[in-house]
Scaffold this motif. Structure first.
Motif, PDB file in Angstrom:
ATOM      1  N   PHE A 481       0.852  -1.184   0.000  1.00 56.47           N
ATOM      2  CA  PHE A 481       0.000   0.000   0.000  1.00 56.47           C
ATOM      3  C   PHE A 481       0.896   1.244   0.000  1.00 56.47           C
ATOM      4  CE2 PHE A 481      -2.413  -3.259   2.284  1.00 56.47           C
ATOM      5  CZ  PHE A 481      -3.604  -3.249   1.588  1.00 56.47           C
ATOM      6  N   ASP A 482       0.471   2.239  -0.759  1.00 56.45           N
ATOM      7  CA  ASP A 482       1.196   3.509  -0.808  1.00 56.45           C
ATOM      8  C   ASP A 482       0.685   4.407   0.316  1.00 56.45           C
ATOM      9  OD1 ASP A 482       2.470   5.891  -1.415  1.00 56.45           O
ATOM     10  OD2 ASP A 482       2.269   5.622  -3.571  1.00 56.45           O
ATOM     11  N   VAL A 483       1.583   4.875   1.178  1.00 51.20           N
ATOM     12  CA  VAL A 483       1.178   5.721   2.317  1.00 51.20           C
ATOM     13  C   VAL A 483       1.916   7.057   2.303  1.00 51.20           C
ATOM     14  CG1 VAL A 483       0.556   3.758   3.764  1.00 51.20           C
ATOM     15  CG2 VAL A 483       2.915   4.603   3.793  1.00 51.20           C
ATOM     16  N   GLU A 484       2.385   7.434   1.120  1.00 49.67           N
ATOM     17  CA  GLU A 484       3.219   8.635   1.009  1.00 49.67           C
ATOM     18  C   GLU A 484       2.513   9.895   1.523  1.00 49.67           C
ATOM     19  OE1 GLU A 484       5.542  11.231  -2.470  1.00 49.67           O
ATOM     20  OE2 GLU A 484       4.603   9.299  -2.956  1.00 49.67           O
ATOM     21  N   ARG A 485       1.216  10.039   1.272  1.00 51.52           N
ATOM     22  CA  ARG A 485       0.512  11.266   1.631  1.00 51.52           C
ATOM     23  C   ARG A 485      -0.364  11.125   2.881  1.00 51.52           C
ATOM     24  NH1 ARG A 485      -1.622  13.637  -4.225  1.00 51.52           N
ATOM     25  NH2 ARG A 485       0.438  13.727  -5.227  1.00 51.52           N
ATOM     26  N   CYS A 486      -0.148  10.072   3.630  1.00 51.99           N
ATOM     27  CA  CYS A 486      -0.916   9.914   4.867  1.00 51.99           C
ATOM     28  C   CYS A 486      -0.486  10.959   5.887  1.00 51.99           C
ATOM     29  CB  CYS A 486      -0.718   8.512   5.440  1.00 51.99           C
ATOM     30  SG  CYS A 486      -1.644   7.230   4.562  1.00 51.99           S
ATOM     31  N   ASP A 487      -1.423  11.364   6.750  1.00 47.47           N
ATOM     32  CA  ASP A 487      -1.143  12.351   7.787  1.00 47.47           C
ATOM     33  C   ASP A 487      -0.295  11.764   8.910  1.00 47.47           C
ATOM     34  OD1 ASP A 487      -2.661  14.082   6.357  1.00 47.47           O
ATOM     35  OD2 ASP A 487      -4.469  13.848   7.587  1.00 47.47           O
ATOM     36  N   VAL A 488      -0.358  10.441   9.075  1.00 45.77           N
ATOM     37  CA  VAL A 488       0.372   9.788  10.161  1.00 45.77           C
ATOM     38  C   VAL A 488       1.828   9.629   9.762  1.00 45.77           C
ATOM     39  CG1 VAL A 488       0.518   7.735  11.608  1.00 45.77           C
ATOM     40  CG2 VAL A 488      -1.706   8.574  10.850  1.00 45.77           C
ATOM     41  N   ALA A 489       2.718  10.158  10.577  1.00 46.05           N
ATOM     42  CA  ALA A 489       4.146  10.093  10.245  1.00 46.05           C
ATOM     43  C   ALA A 489       4.695   8.693  10.423  1.00 46.05           C
ATOM     44  CB  ALA A 489       4.915  11.073  11.126  1.00 46.05           C
ATOM     45  N   ASP A 490       4.153   7.979  11.386  1.00 46.82           N
ATOM     46  CA  ASP A 490       4.638   6.618  11.635  1.00 46.82           C
ATOM     47  C   ASP A 490       3.509   5.800  12.247  1.00 46.82           C
ATOM     48  OD1 ASP A 490       6.583   4.487  11.918  1.00 46.82           O
ATOM     49  OD2 ASP A 490       6.443   4.869  14.069  1.00 46.82           O
ATOM     50  N   TYR A 496       6.990  -1.919   7.491  1.00 48.17           N
ATOM     51  CA  TYR A 496       7.290  -1.322   6.198  1.00 48.17           C
ATOM     52  C   TYR A 496       8.171  -2.229   5.354  1.00 48.17           C
ATOM     53  CZ  TYR A 496       5.524   3.117   7.944  1.00 48.17           C
ATOM     54  OH  TYR A 496       4.728   4.105   8.443  1.00 48.17           O
ATOM     55  N   SER A 497       8.057  -2.060   4.041  1.00 50.70           N
ATOM     56  CA  SER A 497       9.000  -2.698   3.137  1.00 50.70           C
ATOM     57  C   SER A 497      10.211  -1.775   3.013  1.00 50.70           C
ATOM     58  CB  SER A 497       8.331  -2.930   1.776  1.00 50.70           C
ATOM     59  OG  SER A 497       7.975  -1.684   1.199  1.00 50.70           O
ATOM     60  N   LYS A 498      11.126  -2.043   2.095  1.00 53.95           N
ATOM     61  CA  LYS A 498      12.333  -1.234   1.956  1.00 53.95           C
ATOM     62  C   LYS A 498      12.006   0.212   1.586  1.00 53.95           C
ATOM     63  CE  LYS A 498      15.262  -5.134   0.696  1.00 53.95           C
ATOM     64  NZ  LYS A 498      16.146  -5.730  -0.341  1.00 53.95           N
ATOM     65  N   ASN A 499      10.939   0.406   0.828  1.00 56.70           N
ATOM     66  CA  ASN A 499      10.525   1.760   0.453  1.00 56.70           C
ATOM     67  C   ASN A 499       9.750   2.370   1.623  1.00 56.70           C
ATOM     68  OD1 ASN A 499       9.405   4.067  -0.592  1.00 56.70           O
ATOM     69  ND2 ASN A 499       8.795   3.137  -2.538  1.00 56.70           N
ATOM     70  N   PRO A 500      10.212   3.455   2.210  1.00 54.04           N
ATOM     71  CA  PRO A 500       9.543   4.012   3.399  1.00 54.04           C
ATOM     72  C   PRO A 500       8.152   4.569   3.128  1.00 54.04           C
ATOM     73  CG  PRO A 500      11.258   5.496   2.595  1.00 54.04           C
ATOM     74  CD  PRO A 500      11.406   4.222   1.838  1.00 54.04           C
ATOM     75  N   THR A 501       7.771   4.767   1.857  1.00 54.75           N
ATOM     76  CA  THR A 501       6.427   5.271   1.568  1.00 54.75           C
ATOM     77  C   THR A 501       5.459   4.141   1.229  1.00 54.75           C
ATOM     78  OG1 THR A 501       6.873   5.588  -0.795  1.00 54.75           O
ATOM     79  CG2 THR A 501       7.402   7.421   0.695  1.00 54.75           C
ATOM     80  N   VAL A 502       5.904   2.911   1.306  1.00 54.52           N
ATOM     81  CA  VAL A 502       5.062   1.754   0.999  1.00 54.52           C
ATOM     82  C   VAL A 502       5.156   0.753   2.157  1.00 54.52           C
ATOM     83  CG1 VAL A 502       4.684  -0.167  -0.575  1.00 54.52           C
ATOM     84  CG2 VAL A 502       5.414   2.044  -1.481  1.00 54.52           C
ATOM     85  N   TYR A 503       4.036   0.187   2.508  1.00 51.47           N
ATOM     86  CA  TYR A 503       4.093  -0.816   3.565  1.00 51.47           C
ATOM     87  C   TYR A 503       3.296  -2.052   3.154  1.00 51.47           C
ATOM     88  CZ  TYR A 503      -0.726  -0.272   5.172  1.00 51.47           C
ATOM     89  OH  TYR A 503      -2.090  -0.284   5.246  1.00 51.47           O
ATOM     90  N   ARG A 504       3.664  -3.135   3.779  1.00 49.01           N
ATOM     91  CA  ARG A 504       2.915  -4.387   3.667  1.00 49.01           C
ATOM     92  C   ARG A 504       2.597  -4.829   5.080  1.00 49.01           C
ATOM     93  NH1 ARG A 504       3.751  -7.670  -1.141  1.00 49.01           N
ATOM     94  NH2 ARG A 504       5.155  -6.662  -2.621  1.00 49.01           N
ATOM     95  N   GLU A 505       1.340  -5.060   5.358  1.00 49.78           N
ATOM     96  CA  GLU A 505       0.991  -5.560   6.676  1.00 49.78           C
ATOM     97  C   GLU A 505       1.533  -6.977   6.824  1.00 49.78           C
ATOM     98  OE1 GLU A 505      -2.944  -5.892   9.556  1.00 49.78           O
ATOM     99  OE2 GLU A 505      -3.171  -5.721   7.383  1.00 49.78           O
ATOM    100  N   ASN A 506       2.150  -7.261   7.963  1.00 53.84           N
ATOM    101  CA  ASN A 506       2.738  -8.584   8.245  1.00 53.84           C
ATOM    102  C   ASN A 506       3.839  -8.949   7.261  1.00 53.84           C
ATOM    103  OD1 ASN A 506       0.777  -8.912  10.310  1.00 53.84           O
ATOM    104  ND2 ASN A 506      -0.689  -9.625   8.776  1.00 53.84           N
ATOM    105  N   SER A 507       4.615  -7.976   6.855  1.00 53.54           N
ATOM    106  CA  SER A 507       5.677  -8.224   5.878  1.00 53.54           C
ATOM    107  C   SER A 507       6.685  -9.237   6.405  1.00 53.54           C
ATOM    108  CB  SER A 507       6.391  -6.899   5.562  1.00 53.54           C
ATOM    109  OG  SER A 507       7.424  -7.105   4.627  1.00 53.54           O
ATOM    110  N   ASN A 508       6.940 -10.257   5.567  1.00 55.66           N
ATOM    111  CA  ASN A 508       7.935 -11.304   5.866  1.00 55.66           C
ATOM    112  C   ASN A 508       7.649 -12.037   7.174  1.00 55.66           C
ATOM    113  OD1 ASN A 508       9.491 -10.659   3.523  1.00 55.66           O
ATOM    114  ND2 ASN A 508      10.381  -8.920   4.638  1.00 55.66           N
TER     115      ASN A 508
END
Length: 600
Positions: A481-490, A496-508
């Protein structure tokens, strides 16, 4: 494109509340009419359970479709597609197989028997013990699934209204139990028709608005493809995956055949159609409608992904939505907020789907419980007493389901829970009916042992899996999921995956610590149960002598060809006796209450 304020509160308008209240009132009035004012009162078992066997094709087909398109489908499937991709599209293949199996294997046998309880077949084919065991499994199925059916739309309504779902649930249960208890099958069928119309209208309007907003169908699929959501043919045979082509097209097929072809709420409607030809038409209409709604739900998942990919913010990550099961109602509010009443119409549709599924289950379960557990011990009950007893059963079961809603809310996603719970009973029941209709040798002992083994094994797998899910030991990685423009900083709840603006829930996340048997995908539960009944029950049947003097009518027409029906005895020749006038006078004197002349 400037980022919209994702924290903006999206909630119902007064028009939405009016629509919700109107649908609840109409459902209530239908039950009131058929229970107290209709010419045909619900005071006989045939009328209460079968609508006097005079139901029409189209309303019955719509009712069947509404029953099987629950709120779990409308809300759970889009959330599943949003998180894990479109492999669920293979349900269309399952739908074709299910329709053919029901029409040519199961329906002819049930229509010929004509009983209000489909489990009467099991008594004819095996014995009363098998029938009661099957009825008990259906009881467990309804009591476990009905709270889920009620919880899902209550969760959606809570999302769009801000009202605690504990206040919403009693209203839904009360309306559903009322019109089912007093209105019988007629009220269920015609309420389903009304509710299904609202549901279809809402879903279609939302699809049109959502597609227009993201620039057309081509853009929807292009964005989904870029986000990795388009998964058409994943032929990986690994049974531990979250989803694959085989899990949907093979695993779910057995569950749907069971839930459509051999459950009382469906068979009850098939038998209520006057003739077999019209009953088959009903199944075809239902099959097409069911597949379309499922595919619409898959597409809605892509619409959600397209919208929030453009906004570059996942609502769950941003805190706008608490659970993914609430994301479709939130999306509807987001897309349709400028059109008064449309969000309310959609939520009414979701609520309607839940009510139709729950009402059908309650009506069927009350009839099954009475026919299989009460009638044998109360054979001389009048029709009115029987009808009253079934109404009391409906009310009591509804109360139990209401209490269990507070248990369901602590479990996982509604989509996987619904299929997992259903798989425990559906596989065993499908095995019993299928082996009975296709195999002459399969006997009572094989049926009893096979069903006990299947139910025990699948229950063990399902309970173990749910315990591990509840403890957080068993998780599946979502797509990115792309979270680049979310209001939540963290957000520490996501990895997160390697890209800090993209996350995967339960990654790896590593599930290897969980025993392999509990990692088997929930879509296979029903198939495992069916196979176990056959694999365990058939050898036992052979070793115990098979079946003797089996009535060919208990076999599916496709499997009667190799067996010759027993030669029927010639009909007794009727002899007509002529009476003279003196003899007639004597008969009159003997029994003055009978009109002997008319009889002669």
């Amino acid at each position: 494109m400037e980022m919209e304020n994702s924290k903006e509160k999206l909630s119902f308008s007064s028009v939405d509340y009016i629509l919700f209240a109107t649908m609840m009132l109409l459902s209530f009035l239908i039950g009131l009419y058929y229970g107290f004012f209709a010419k045909r009162k619900q005071n006989t078992t045939v009328e209460y359970l079968l609508g006097s066997k005079k139901l029409k094709v189209l309303p019955t087909a719509i009712s069947l479709t509404a029953t099987h398109v629950s709120a779990t489908t409308l809300l759970g499937v889009p959330a599943e597609m949003y998180k894990y991709g479109t492999q669920y599209w293979a349900c269309a293949i399952s739908g074709i197989i299910v329709t053919l199996a029901v029409n040519y294997v199961f329906l002819p046998v049930f229509h010929e028997i004509g009983s209000a309880s489909c489990y009467a077949y099991l008594e004819h084919r095996y014995n009363h013990q098998v029938r009661r065991f099957a009825s008990f499994l259906f009881f467990v199925y309804v009591v476990v699934l009905s709270p889920l059916l009620c919880y899902t739309p209550a969760l959606a309504f809570s999302q769009v209204s801000g009202i605690n779902l504990h206040y919403i649930t009693p209203i839904l249960v009360f309306v559903c139990v009322f019109y089912t208890t007093f209105g019988g099958l007629r009220a269920v069928v015609y309420t389903d028709t009304l509710q299904f119309s609202a549901m279809i209208l809402a879903v279609c309007v939302v699809m049109i608005l959502g597609t227009k907003e993201v620039g057309g169908i081509a853009n929807v699929f292009e964005i989904a493809n870029d986000g990795g959501r388009l998964v058409w043919f994943d032929f990986d045979p690994n049974p531990f995956l979250r989803s694959s082509f085989w899990m949907v097209s093979v695993g779910l097929t057995s569950m749907w055949i069971s839930n459509v072809g051999i459950t009382p709420e469906c068979v009850q409607r098939f038998v209520a159609i006057p003739n077999l030809k019209d009953a088959k038409k009903t199944v075809w209409i239902f099959g097409v409608g069911h597949m379309l709604i499922k595919l619409f739900s898959v597409y809605n998942g892509l619409l959600i992904f397209a919208k929030y990919s453009i906004k570059k913010c996942d609502p769950v990550f941003n805190g706008d939505v608490k659970k993914y099961d609430q994301i479709f109602p939130y999306y509807v509010m987001d897309v349709a907020r400028k059109i008064p009443g449309l969000p309310g119409l959609f939520i009414v549709g979701a609520l309607s789907a839940a009510l139709s599924s729950m009402s059908s289950c309650l009506n069927s379960l009350s009839g099954t419980a009475y026919e299989d557990f009460i009638r044998p011990y109360w054979p001389n009950a009048t029709e009115k007493q029987a009808s009253t007893t079934m109404k009391i059963l409906t009310f009591s079961i509804g109360c139990v389901c209401f209490v269990l809603v507070f248990v369901v809310e602590h479990l996982g996603g509604v989509f996987s829970i619904g299929i997992a719970f259903s798989g425990v009973t559906s596989g065993t029941l499908l095995g019993l009916f299928t082996m009975g209709m296709i195999s002459r040798r399969f006997n009572t002992k094989g049926a009893l042992w096979g069903s006990l083994i299947a139910t025990t094994v699948v229950s063990f797998i399902m309970i173990g899996a749910q315990i591990n899910i509840y403890r957080g030991n068993l998780r599946y990685e979502t797509m990115p999921f792309d979270v680049e423009r979310c209001d939540v900083a963290d957000n520490s709840s996501f990895i997160y995956s390697k890209n800090p603006t993209v996350y995967r829930e339960n990654s790896n996340f590593d599930n290897s610590s969980v025993h392999w048997i509990f990692r088997i995908n929930y879509m296979y539960y029903s198939l495992i149960g069916t196979i176990l009944v056959a694999v365990c029950g058939y050898p036992i049947s052979i070793l115990t002598g098979g079946t003797e003097n089996l009535d060919p009518k208990l076999l599916s027409p496709l499997f009667r060809g190799s067996y010759k029906p027993e030669i029927e005895k010639p009909p007794v020749e009727l002899k007509f006796i002529e009476y003279n006038s003196e003899e007639i006078e004597k008969l009159k004197d003997y029994n003055e209450k009978k009109d002997v002349e008319a009889d002669v």
